[in-house]
Design an enzyme around this catalytic site. Structure first.
Site, PDB file in Angstrom:
ATOM      1  N   PHE A 169       1.153   2.215  -1.446  1.00 21.84           N
ATOM      2  CA  PHE A 169       0.424   0.545  -0.745  1.00 21.84           C
ATOM      3  C   PHE A 169       0.825   0.636   0.543  1.00 21.84           C
ATOM      4  CE2 PHE A 169       0.782   0.230  -5.394  1.00 21.84           C
ATOM      5  CZ  PHE A 169      -0.409   0.523  -5.630  1.00 21.84           C
ATOM      6  N   ASP A 170       1.879   1.431   1.495  1.00 21.18           N
ATOM      7  CA  ASP A 170       1.910   1.211   2.642  1.00 21.18           C
ATOM      8  C   ASP A 170       0.391   1.384   3.836  1.00 21.18           C
ATOM      9  OD1 ASP A 170       4.896   0.741   3.349  1.00 21.18           O
ATOM     10  OD2 ASP A 170       5.651   2.857   2.805  1.00 21.18           O
TER      11      ASP A 170
END
Length: 385
Positions: A169-170
């Site tokens: 998700f980064d």
């Protein structure tokens, strides 16, 4: 130093981000020609110390997301350094930051302050949970994998939940930041004004869960982990061969028929239990052993070659070195070298290819404050002028 080239040549990006999502986004912008100035605290980006592994004495984590940038170390608690930072923000086309929401206001570097000095600036903020009720919650990818529900979908059905092998998700939020920045630059070209682009990891996660998010939002269904199986398609999972597991992703009726032809199972596609995807999904436990019995006759790479020739999606489960080797086999040239001599660093190629304005790789990941003197001189001159 040769000038930047690429579709974003001429843009100045003030990078006040650190760790992964922001630096990944600004690296992509740098590859596309933007002049990225990486602003670091006196101790530098945390990822400089995230080791092993290392190349020499430098963290490969840091090397992986910081090429193409110039570094200046500024202690924003010192007014002289804050003045330099504000001058950089006043000159920038894009400012990107991932401080806790509101954390830059005390330095005169929040969106409202930057907009007053530089109304054309596209100001991008990345947070964990947004600038509202979640502003006080620290945002780390592992937390978001847990909170979003991703971990509940990952792992064996009878085992514990697992994190994904990367900070997924980064990376996704970094890509969303790039998309938002480019859209806002397009608006600036048309309307002459910048704007505030806000990205948060949880929202990136929920949109990134795609079919699972839709199952809940549109269908009221809470999905749970199924190991490597797919809830809506079969076969779409690893299946054992003579020597290793092979991912088989025959996601439509034509692909399944071709799979069966190569496996010498000519009657299976016409079996009413297996004729359509919905049938195959319902009767997966009956179909799986039929496929596995035939796959056991050859190795994974042999099956990969035979099946891809007829358009059946499949692939061996590689380690990372095997993934790079496959990219080499396909002529994707996955590794490029950035820098020269002792500073040369092999790094992963930019993922987008442009026919007219190719990505460039001018600068290796910078040492802390490597360009500080030249940037201070330039920004001080700009401020005095």
């Amino acid at each position: 130093m040769e000038p930047p080239t690429g579709p974003l040549s001429g843009l100045l990006v003030a990078d006040f981000s650190r760790v992964l999502a922001g630096p990944y986004a600004t690296m992509l912008l740098a590859d596309m020609g933007a002049d990225v100035v990486k602003v670091e605290g006196p101790q530098g980006d945390e990822t400089r110390t995230w080791m092993p592994p290392v190349r020499g004495d430098v963290s490969t984590y840091y090397l992986g997301v910081n090429r193409g940038k110039r570094s200046i170390a500024l202690d924003l608690r010192e007014e002289a350094d804050a003045v330099v930072a504000r001058e950089l923000a006043a000159r920038a086309d894009v400012l990107i930051e991932n401080f806790k929401p509101g954390g830059l206001a005390k330095y005169g570097l929040d969106y409202a302050a930057v907009r007053r000095a530089n109304p054309g600036c596209v100001y991008a903020s990345i947070s964990g949970f947004g600038a509202g009720e979640g502003a006080h919650v620290p945002g780390y990818d592992l937390m978001v994998q847990a909170i979003s529900g991703l971990m509940s979908l990952t792992g064996d059905p009878d085992g514990p939940p697992y994190r994904a092998g990367i900070s997924v998700f980064d990376v996704m939020a970094g890509n969303h930041a790039v998309i938002g920045i480019l859209a806002a630059l397009r608006h600036r070209d048309a309307a002459g004004e910048g704007q505030h682009v806000e990205v948060n990891l949880l929202s990136s996660a929920l949109t990134g869960l795609v079919n699972h998010s839709s199952a809940y939002a549109a269908g009221g269904v809470v999905p749970y982990r199924m190991g490597n199986a797919h809830p809506s398609v079969f076969p779409y999972e690893p299946l054992p061969t003579a020597d290793a597991d092979l991912i088989v992703a025959a996601a439509n009726d034509g692909q399944f028929r071709r799979l069966c032809e190569v496996l010498d199972l000519p009657d299976v596609p016409d079996d009413p239990r297996f004729a359509r995807n919905a049938d195959r999904t319902k009767h997966r436990e009956e179909l799986r052993p039929i496929l596995v019995e035939r796959l056991a006759k050859r190795g994974a790479v042999d099956w990969f070659d035979a099946l891809t020739k007829v358009g059946v999606p499949c692939g061996p489960i590689n380690t990372i070195d095997g993934g790079f080797a496959m990219a080499e086999r396909f002529g994707l040239d996955p590794v490029v070298e950035v820098g020269e001599g002792d500073r040369a660093v092999p790094t992963t190629r930019h993922p987008i290819r442009f026919s007219a304005t190719p990505a460039g790789y001018r600068l290796p990941p910078p040492e802390l404050d490597e360009h500080g003197a030249e940037l201070r001189a330039w920004l001080t001159e700009a401020a005095d002028g």
